[in-house]
Design a protein around this motif. Sequence first.
Motif, mmCIF file in Angstrom:
data_model
loop_
_atom_site.group_PDB
_atom_site.id
_atom_site.type_symbol
_atom_site.label_atom_id
_atom_site.label_comp_id
_atom_site.label_asym_id
_atom_site.label_seq_id
_atom_site.Cartn_x
_atom_site.Cartn_y
_atom_site.Cartn_z
ATOM 1 N N GLY A 1 0.798 -1.224 0.000
ATOM 2 C CA GLY A 1 0.000 0.000 0.000
ATOM 3 C C GLY A 1 0.826 1.268 0.000
ATOM 4 N N ARG A 2 2.141 1.133 -0.128
ATOM 5 C CA ARG A 2 3.006 2.312 -0.070
ATOM 6 C C ARG A 2 3.901 2.401 -1.300
ATOM 7 N N THR A 3 4.231 3.620 -1.670
ATOM 8 C CA THR A 3 5.231 3.877 -2.702
ATOM 9 C C THR A 3 6.398 4.596 -2.050
ATOM 10 N N PHE A 4 7.611 4.297 -2.525
ATOM 11 C CA PHE A 4 8.803 4.810 -1.871
ATOM 12 C C PHE A 4 9.655 5.651 -2.823
ATOM 13 N N LYS A 5 10.294 6.664 -2.241
ATOM 14 C CA LYS A 5 11.206 7.529 -2.973
ATOM 15 C C LYS A 5 12.508 7.624 -2.191
ATOM 16 N N LEU A 6 13.623 7.373 -2.876
ATOM 17 C CA LEU A 6 14.929 7.348 -2.221
ATOM 18 C C LEU A 6 15.332 8.747 -1.764
ATOM 19 N N VAL A 7 15.827 8.850 -0.531
ATOM 20 C CA VAL A 7 16.370 10.103 -0.002
ATOM 21 C C VAL A 7 17.880 10.116 -0.192
ATOM 22 N N TYR A 8 18.547 9.056 0.270
ATOM 23 C CA TYR A 8 19.983 8.913 0.022
ATOM 24 C C TYR A 8 20.397 7.477 0.301
ATOM 25 N N THR A 9 21.578 7.111 -0.167
ATOM 26 C CA THR A 9 22.133 5.789 0.071
ATOM 27 C C THR A 9 23.637 5.908 0.222
ATOM 28 N N VAL B 1 27.770 -3.896 0.944
ATOM 29 C CA VAL B 1 26.456 -3.568 1.471
ATOM 30 C C VAL B 1 26.219 -2.062 1.390
ATOM 31 N N TYR B 2 25.046 -1.707 0.885
ATOM 32 C CA TYR B 2 24.585 -0.322 0.875
ATOM 33 C C TYR B 2 23.395 -0.176 1.813
ATOM 34 N N VAL B 3 23.325 0.955 2.474
ATOM 35 C CA VAL B 3 22.167 1.322 3.293
ATOM 36 C C VAL B 3 21.347 2.341 2.524
ATOM 37 N N ALA B 4 20.043 2.125 2.466
ATOM 38 C CA ALA B 4 19.148 3.057 1.782
ATOM 39 C C ALA B 4 18.197 3.693 2.784
ATOM 40 N N VAL B 5 17.971 4.985 2.628
ATOM 41 C CA VAL B 5 16.982 5.721 3.416
ATOM 42 C C VAL B 5 15.988 6.318 2.432
ATOM 43 N N PHE B 6 14.705 6.109 2.687
ATOM 44 C CA PHE B 6 13.696 6.550 1.733
ATOM 45 C C PHE B 6 12.428 6.968 2.465
ATOM 46 N N GLN B 7 11.516 7.573 1.743
ATOM 47 C CA GLN B 7 10.251 8.040 2.308
ATOM 48 C C GLN B 7 9.080 7.451 1.541
ATOM 49 N N ASP B 8 7.952 7.305 2.253
ATOM 50 C CA ASP B 8 6.735 6.869 1.583
ATOM 51 C C ASP B 8 5.907 8.084 1.170
ATOM 52 N N GLN B 9 4.714 7.838 0.670
ATOM 53 C CA GLN B 9 3.864 8.915 0.172
ATOM 54 C C GLN B 9 3.403 9.859 1.270
ATOM 55 N N ASP B 10 3.544 9.428 2.533
ATOM 56 C CA ASP B 10 3.177 10.278 3.666
ATOM 57 C C ASP B 10 4.391 10.929 4.319
ATOM 58 N N SER B 11 5.533 10.889 3.624
ATOM 59 C CA SER B 11 6.796 11.480 4.094
ATOM 60 C C SER B 11 7.344 10.778 5.331
ATOM 61 N N LYS B 12 6.905 9.559 5.586
ATOM 62 C CA LYS B 12 7.444 8.769 6.684
ATOM 63 C C LYS B 12 8.754 8.132 6.238
ATOM 64 N N TYR B 13 9.733 8.052 7.145
ATOM 65 C CA TYR B 13 11.050 7.536 6.781
ATOM 66 C C TYR B 13 11.130 6.025 6.966
ATOM 67 N N TRP B 14 11.886 5.396 6.015
ATOM 68 C CA TRP B 14 12.083 3.950 6.004
ATOM 69 C C TRP B 14 13.537 3.653 5.673
ATOM 70 N N THR B 15 13.953 2.435 5.926
ATOM 71 C CA THR B 15 15.303 2.020 5.551
ATOM 72 C C THR B 15 15.340 0.536 5.234
ATOM 73 N N ASN B 16 16.306 0.159 4.409
ATOM 74 C CA ASN B 16 16.656 -1.244 4.195
ATOM 75 C C ASN B 16 18.093 -1.302 3.678
ATOM 76 N N ARG B 17 18.612 -2.495 3.496
ATOM 77 C CA ARG B 17 19.980 -2.659 3.011
ATOM 78 C C ARG B 17 19.998 -3.582 1.802
ATOM 79 N N PHE B 18 21.015 -3.423 0.962
ATOM 80 C CA PHE B 18 21.146 -4.281 -0.208
ATOM 81 C C PHE B 18 22.614 -4.407 -0.604
ATOM 82 N N TYR B 19 22.919 -5.456 -1.350
ATOM 83 C CA TYR B 19 24.256 -5.650 -1.889
ATOM 84 C C TYR B 19 24.315 -5.079 -3.306
#
Length: 431
Positions: free
Chosen positions: A329-337, A366-384
């Motif tokens: 139910g959410r869409t995400f936009k990258l803030v920085y990585t 490993v990269y760390v990603a910080v992103f926001q959803d459509q409500d400007s709430k902050y999220w994070t995850n990691r990826f190789y």
Amino acid sequence: MKHSEVQTRSKKLPAALCLAVSGGLLMCTAPVYAQSLFGKLVEQAVQKVAQPSASGGLQQNTLSASDKKQLEEDKADGMLDQKNVKSDKRGISGIYFANVPMGGVSLNQAGAFAVGKFLVEYDDATGVATIWTRHSYEATDPAKLVPKAQFSRTSTYKDRNLRALQTTTHFLLREGNPASRQHFLYGQMSYKTDLQGNLVPEKLLPTGLESFLELEPGVLYVGSAPYAGDKTNPDGHNLLRQGIVLPMLVKAGKEDAAKAWTAERIIKQYRIADAAFDTALENTAATADPNLALREPSSELPTKAEMEAAKNQWNILIRTQAVGGTQSGRTFKLVYTYPATSFENQHKKQWVNNTYADTVVSRSRVYVAVFQDQDSKYWTNRFYLVEKAPPGVFFAERWAGNYEYALPASAIPLAIEKSAALKYQSSAKTK
């Protein structure tokens, strides 16, 4: 348990034992038992097939006096009533009775017992539901022990899975342990195809419990999950077949309520419960853990090309079902990585210069990603971020910036508080 194995094993059972499970459990089938009660019951059940009903299958009035006696004795036995069962928040735990004849197969599969009464215990702390019979407490003889059945929701993220079970508006446990399938049996209709291509009822076969769905307080459905619909069949078409058996466990006083649960209603309830759990699971990740902190940046700065590749690969990864699909139910936009580790090489044995050599095929970090959803709430995850070695290069003499793909390190997006989310934004630099 295969039907052929059951048939062979049944030959060794005494007549009284076979009678105990004749209500759709261990089938003593033709030709050996063509004239036995089992063959007659199966034939009678097929002949009496009408429309699907919540209490389909072999009914009490189709059983012999001996069968009825054994089932009634099991229902009347007070052993389970004496057990101290811890209550649960949903009120699931308690004494239940089967709406169709059932049986329990012993641990070593040398014995079988007519069972109609069950003790169900749901543990809020573990998310596991356990089903006991009075034969589940045997301590010495494997021929008398019927192992307890257990149901749960499997998940890679156990803590989130448990929190979702605690908050879901409906209740469904989809995964049963081996005992639920092999030692708790009822008679389910099998089908054959007629000359017109139609599925028609053939005979009852021993079938294990597969689901644990609360239809309403005091009524549990323990049969097959409904199949998904397709171009030619409606949703749940496996439960809509003529003569299908819908096994339930029912608390005393809820018998009439159980009879009102048709196949159509069960299918709908199953879908609602499944979707409710998915929503609850998503919501567990949407609550920011105040202790969640990002990994520190690596001292090995990326190049501009590598940073752009990381951003591009994250945008692809976050839209995959395994990652972004966990928050449908959410869409995400990258803030920085930013990279949190140095590169590590991945090796593979390959044929080089007439011999097998340990070559470098790629490297990743490993990269760390910080992103926001459509409500400007902050999220994070990691990826190789993965960089493939250039063609013809076997020992990592150079790298050409071939960043073709990324792999999830912690796939599930997690909500994070703003201050923690932006802690390393100024450190996301390139060389």
